[in-house]
Design a protein around this motif. Structure first.
Motif, PDB file in Angstrom:
ATOM      1  N   GLN A   9       0.830  -1.203   0.000  1.00  0.00           N
ATOM      2  CA  GLN A   9       0.000   0.000   0.000  1.00  0.00           C
ATOM      3  C   GLN A   9       0.866   1.254   0.000  1.00  0.00           C
ATOM      4  O   GLN A   9       0.567   2.214  -0.708  1.00  0.00           O
ATOM      5  CB  GLN A   9      -0.941  -0.003   1.206  1.00  0.00           C
ATOM      6  CG  GLN A   9      -2.035  -1.044   1.102  1.00  0.00           C
ATOM      7  CD  GLN A   9      -2.866  -1.162   2.374  1.00  0.00           C
ATOM      8  OE1 GLN A   9      -2.450  -0.725   3.439  1.00  0.00           O
ATOM      9  NE2 GLN A   9      -4.035  -1.768   2.245  1.00  0.00           N
ATOM     10  N   LEU A  10       1.937   1.245   0.793  1.00  0.00           N
ATOM     11  CA  LEU A  10       2.843   2.391   0.807  1.00  0.00           C
ATOM     12  C   LEU A  10       3.502   2.590  -0.555  1.00  0.00           C
ATOM     13  O   LEU A  10       3.625   3.725  -1.036  1.00  0.00           O
ATOM     14  CB  LEU A  10       3.908   2.227   1.891  1.00  0.00           C
ATOM     15  CG  LEU A  10       3.425   2.383   3.327  1.00  0.00           C
ATOM     16  CD1 LEU A  10       4.527   1.998   4.299  1.00  0.00           C
ATOM     17  CD2 LEU A  10       2.947   3.806   3.585  1.00  0.00           C
ATOM     18  N   SER A  11       3.909   1.510  -1.189  1.00  0.00           N
ATOM     19  CA  SER A  11       4.533   1.594  -2.514  1.00  0.00           C
ATOM     20  C   SER A  11       3.565   2.152  -3.552  1.00  0.00           C
ATOM     21  O   SER A  11       3.971   2.820  -4.502  1.00  0.00           O
ATOM     22  CB  SER A  11       5.022   0.220  -2.963  1.00  0.00           C
ATOM     23  OG  SER A  11       6.046  -0.232  -2.129  1.00  0.00           O
ATOM     24  N   ALA A  12       2.275   1.876  -3.370  1.00  0.00           N
ATOM     25  CA  ALA A  12       1.254   2.354  -4.304  1.00  0.00           C
ATOM     26  C   ALA A  12       0.798   3.775  -3.979  1.00  0.00           C
ATOM     27  O   ALA A  12      -0.114   4.299  -4.611  1.00  0.00           O
ATOM     28  CB  ALA A  12       0.068   1.400  -4.293  1.00  0.00           C
ATOM     29  N   GLY A  13       1.416   4.383  -2.961  1.00  0.00           N
ATOM     30  CA  GLY A  13       1.063   5.751  -2.597  1.00  0.00           C
ATOM     31  C   GLY A  13      -0.197   5.866  -1.771  1.00  0.00           C
ATOM     32  O   GLY A  13      -0.797   6.936  -1.683  1.00  0.00           O
ATOM     33  N   LEU A  14      -0.599   4.785  -1.150  1.00  0.00           N
ATOM     34  CA  LEU A  14      -1.830   4.788  -0.360  1.00  0.00           C
ATOM     35  C   LEU A  14      -1.593   5.047   1.119  1.00  0.00           C
ATOM     36  O   LEU A  14      -2.524   5.039   1.903  1.00  0.00           O
ATOM     37  CB  LEU A  14      -2.556   3.440  -0.525  1.00  0.00           C
ATOM     38  CG  LEU A  14      -2.951   3.075  -1.957  1.00  0.00           C
ATOM     39  CD1 LEU A  14      -3.515   1.669  -2.002  1.00  0.00           C
ATOM     40  CD2 LEU A  14      -3.936   4.081  -2.513  1.00  0.00           C
ATOM     41  N   GLY A  15      -0.366   5.315   1.487  1.00  0.00           N
ATOM     42  CA  GLY A  15      -0.029   5.507   2.896  1.00  0.00           C
ATOM     43  C   GLY A  15      -0.237   6.938   3.361  1.00  0.00           C
ATOM     44  O   GLY A  15      -0.483   7.853   2.576  1.00  0.00           O
ATOM     45  N   VAL A  16      -0.145   7.096   4.667  1.00  0.00           N
ATOM     46  CA  VAL A  16      -0.261   8.407   5.305  1.00  0.00           C
ATOM     47  C   VAL A  16       0.998   8.595   6.140  1.00  0.00           C
ATOM     48  O   VAL A  16       1.426   7.677   6.835  1.00  0.00           O
ATOM     49  CB  VAL A  16      -1.513   8.456   6.217  1.00  0.00           C
ATOM     50  CG1 VAL A  16      -1.598   9.765   6.968  1.00  0.00           C
ATOM     51  CG2 VAL A  16      -2.772   8.200   5.420  1.00  0.00           C
ATOM     52  N   SER A  17       1.579   9.789   6.078  1.00  0.00           N
ATOM     53  CA  SER A  17       2.783  10.024   6.869  1.00  0.00           C
ATOM     54  C   SER A  17       2.454   9.960   8.352  1.00  0.00           C
ATOM     55  O   SER A  17       1.304  10.162   8.759  1.00  0.00           O
ATOM     56  CB  SER A  17       3.391  11.394   6.524  1.00  0.00           C
ATOM     57  OG  SER A  17       2.572  12.425   7.046  1.00  0.00           O
TER      58      SER A  17
END
Length: 93
Positions: free
Chosen positions: A71-79
């Motif tokens: 999910q982080l790799s796909a840009g779906l994460g939150v800082s």
């Protein structure tokens, strides 16, 4: 789980059939799995229930980590700073 002892923990199916109760006791006491062989090849592993459950929990955790990384790799994460802001906003009256 303890390390496998090759001289004690690899058993032919015929020996396991003849002494199943003692092998189960060994697994419970040592927390080491027993590999059952048939015609010289491994066909099954007997493992203590608590050890099996612990392995399942570790697998589930690793699957969650892998999912989060995807999910982080796909840009779906939150800082972390954005996540903190959102949490603090949600708990403030």
């Amino acid at each position: 789980m303890s390390r496998l002892h090759f001289d004690q923990d690899i058993q032919p199916l015929s020996d396991f059939r003849a002494s199943a109760a003692s092998f189960i006791r060994q697994v419970n006491e040592t927390r080491r799995p027993i590999v059952i062989t048939q015609r010289g090849k491994g066909v099954a592993v007997v493992v203590d229930v608590a050890e099996y459950e612990a392995m399942q929990e570790k697998i589930e955790l690793l699957e969650e980590v892998q999912k989060a990384e995807s999910q982080l790799s796909a840009g779906l994460g939150v800082s972390s700073s954005d996540a903190r802001k959102r949490i603090l906003q949600s708990i403030q009256p």
